[in-house]
Design an enzyme around this catalytic site. Structure first.
Site, short mmCIF file in Angstrom:
data_model
loop_
_atom_site.label_atom_id
_atom_site.label_comp_id
_atom_site.label_asym_id
_atom_site.label_seq_id
_atom_site.Cartn_x
_atom_site.Cartn_y
_atom_site.Cartn_z
CE LYS A 158 -3.68 -2.82 1.57
NZ LYS A 158 -4.30 -3.30 0.40
CB THR B 27 -15.33 -5.34 0.82
OG1 THR B 27 -14.86 -6.59 -0.16
CG2 THR B 27 -14.12 -4.66 1.41
N1 PLP Z 1 -4.77 -6.21 6.56
C1 PLP Z 1 -5.71 -5.68 6.01
C2 PLP Z 1 -6.56 -4.65 7.21
C3 PLP Z 1 -5.99 -5.26 4.38
O1 PLP Z 1 -7.01 -4.26 4.53
C4 PLP Z 1 -5.42 -5.93 3.63
C5 PLP Z 1 -5.53 -5.87 2.27
O2 PLP Z 1 -6.21 -4.88 1.95
C6 PLP Z 1 -4.38 -7.11 4.08
C7 PLP Z 1 -4.35 -7.23 5.33
C8 PLP Z 1 -3.82 -7.83 3.11
O3 PLP Z 1 -2.69 -7.18 2.69
P1 PLP Z 1 -1.95 -7.42 1.06
O4 PLP Z 1 -2.95 -6.67 0.31
O5 PLP Z 1 -0.58 -6.99 1.22
O6 PLP Z 1 -2.32 -9.15 0.84
#
Ligand code: PLP
Length: 413
Positions: free
Chosen positions: A258, A373
């Site tokens: 991100k 979501t």
């Molecule tokens: N934890 C949270 C709160 C998330 O919003 C996300 C993904 O959006 C993740 C973990 C997973 O991270 P990654 O996109 O690096 O797999």
């Protein structure tokens, strides 16, 4: 002849998949990819490959590469150098042939970023949560994991994997958390699993107060900082750093996907805890390591954001301006103390139609956020303004939203 007869038989497995897809279509929840190219020199504009074959310029308003670090010259340079040095694929798991000096450098930097003894990198933030929480259950027999109601899917799946008992507490609700902790025996292993910044509504956890409860009730704290790392704190250490409580959190989990602009996930904590997860976590042990090229780029992004606050402050300024302008226009912007700017729609099909209209007729790309979501009835558009979303682009967005809201006969807040 027998062969064609077999082919003409209806395939019951195909039908089962079709049924699922039909119900997603019916509910307006069927997800359609938007095909983009994101040339570095055009950001935040991108090229949209539309279904009719045309290629059109659009402004991206929903990227989680919040600070555009994926295009930063230092990141590109580090990645080019790594490619030229042959550090392309890892070549194996970390234990068998895939451990690279660039992984070690990245982990040292991550540990420093969070003021922890040690860090461990995974192939994504999802895998980091799934693996680390899963391993905690094995280390702590008979553990209870207290999980915030709004926790991300990767945490929920990790807790399931852990085999530990799961107790859900109301979102960011300290009283409810305390009530649930009180009911558990003091000596029983307890993990409080929560996020510092919830990405779908932008709410921020009272991390210090959770740590107070953890100390009082003998619990371990596991904090997902995925949406906060790089974005908050003097050196981009996240909300725990910004709130001055980093040292009190037992295990911090984050992503490189991100604010750091690339891909991969990690945990940071004490040497012993991180080593335990390294030694037990199946999602780490049995999977090819993150590409060293990505590790090189991520290290460059982290190092830049440790010394530069320019991107963070521009992003915050643009998020604040967008919120003010949406409010002034009477649009239903949801209150958010963070860099996330959600606008409530409350209906999955409508959310999708609004998003389609913005893309087709206004050159604005914002993805609808639907169940699972977010809960049903709270479907929304989620804007993530970045350092390069200028006030002019913000005005264009607000005008487009006003037009679409009027077109669909919607009321404001
Ligand atoms: N934890 C949270 C709160 C998330 O919003 C996300 C993904 O959006 C993740 C973990 C997973 O991270 P990654 O996109 O690096 O797999």
């Amino acid at each position: 002849m027998p062969e064609t007869a077999v082919l003409e038989e209806p395939n019951p497995y195909e039908a089962a998949f079709s049924n699922v897809l039909e119900s997603l279509h019916r509910e307006g929840r069927y997800r359609v990819f938007t095909e983009l190219e994101r040339p570095a020199d055009r950001h935040p504009r991108a090229l949209w490959h539309a279904p009719d074959g045309s290629v059109r310029e659009v402004v991206v308003w929903c990227s989680n590469d919040y600070l555009n670090m994926g295009h930063h010259e230092k990141v590109l340079e580090a990645m080019h150098r790594a490619v030229d040095d042959g550090a392309t694929g890892a070549g194996g798991t970390r234990n068998i042939g895939g451990n690279h000096h660039l992984h070690a450098r990245l982990e040292a930097r991550l540990a420093q970023l969070h003021g922890k003894e040690s860090a461990l990198v995974f192939t994504s933030g999802w895998v980091a949560n799934f693996t680390a929480l899963g391993a905690l259950g094995r280390v702590l027999p008979d553990a209870v994991i207290l999980s915030d109601f709004d926790n991300h899917n990767s945490m929920i799946e990790g807790i399931r994997r852990s085999g530990a008992e799961r107790v859900v507490f109301a979102h960011n609700n300290l009283a409810d958390l305390e009530q649930k902790l009180q009911k558990l025996p003091h000596a029983r292993a307890k993990v409080i699993a929560f996020e510092s910044l919830y990405s779908m509504d932008g709410s921020v956890a009272p991390i210090g107060a959770v740590c107070d409860l953890a100390r009082r009730y003998n619990a371990f704290t596991y904090l997902d900082e995925v949406h906060a790392v790089g974005m908050y704190g003097a050196t981009g250490g996240g909300q725990a750093q910004a709130q001055g409580v980093e040292a009190r959190v037992d295990l911090i989990q984050g992503t490189l996907g991100k604010a750091f602009g690339l891909q991969g996930g990690y945990i940071a904590g004490s040497k012993t805890v991180v080593d335990g997860i390294r030694s037990l976590g199946a999602g780490f042990i049995f999977s090819t390591a993150l590409s060293p090229v990505v590790a090189a780029g991520a290290t460059a992004a982290i190092e830049h954001l440790m010394t530069s606050s320019l991107e963070r402050s521009l992003q915050q300024r643009h998020a604040a301006l967008l919120k003010i302008r949406l409010l002034a226009a009477g649009l239903p912007v949801m209150p958010s103390p963070s860099h996330i700017v959600p606008v409530m729609v409350g209906d999955a099909a409508l959310c999708k139609r609004i998003s389609d209209e913005l893309l087709q007729h206004h050159g604005i790309y914002v993805q609808p956020i639907n169940y699972p979501t977010v809960p049903r009835g709270t479907e929304r558009l989620r804007f993530t303004p970045g350092p390069k979303h200028t006030p002019e682009l913000i005005e264009t967005l607000v005008r487009a939203l006003e037009t679409v809201w009027a077109q669909f006969g919607l009321t404001g807040h």
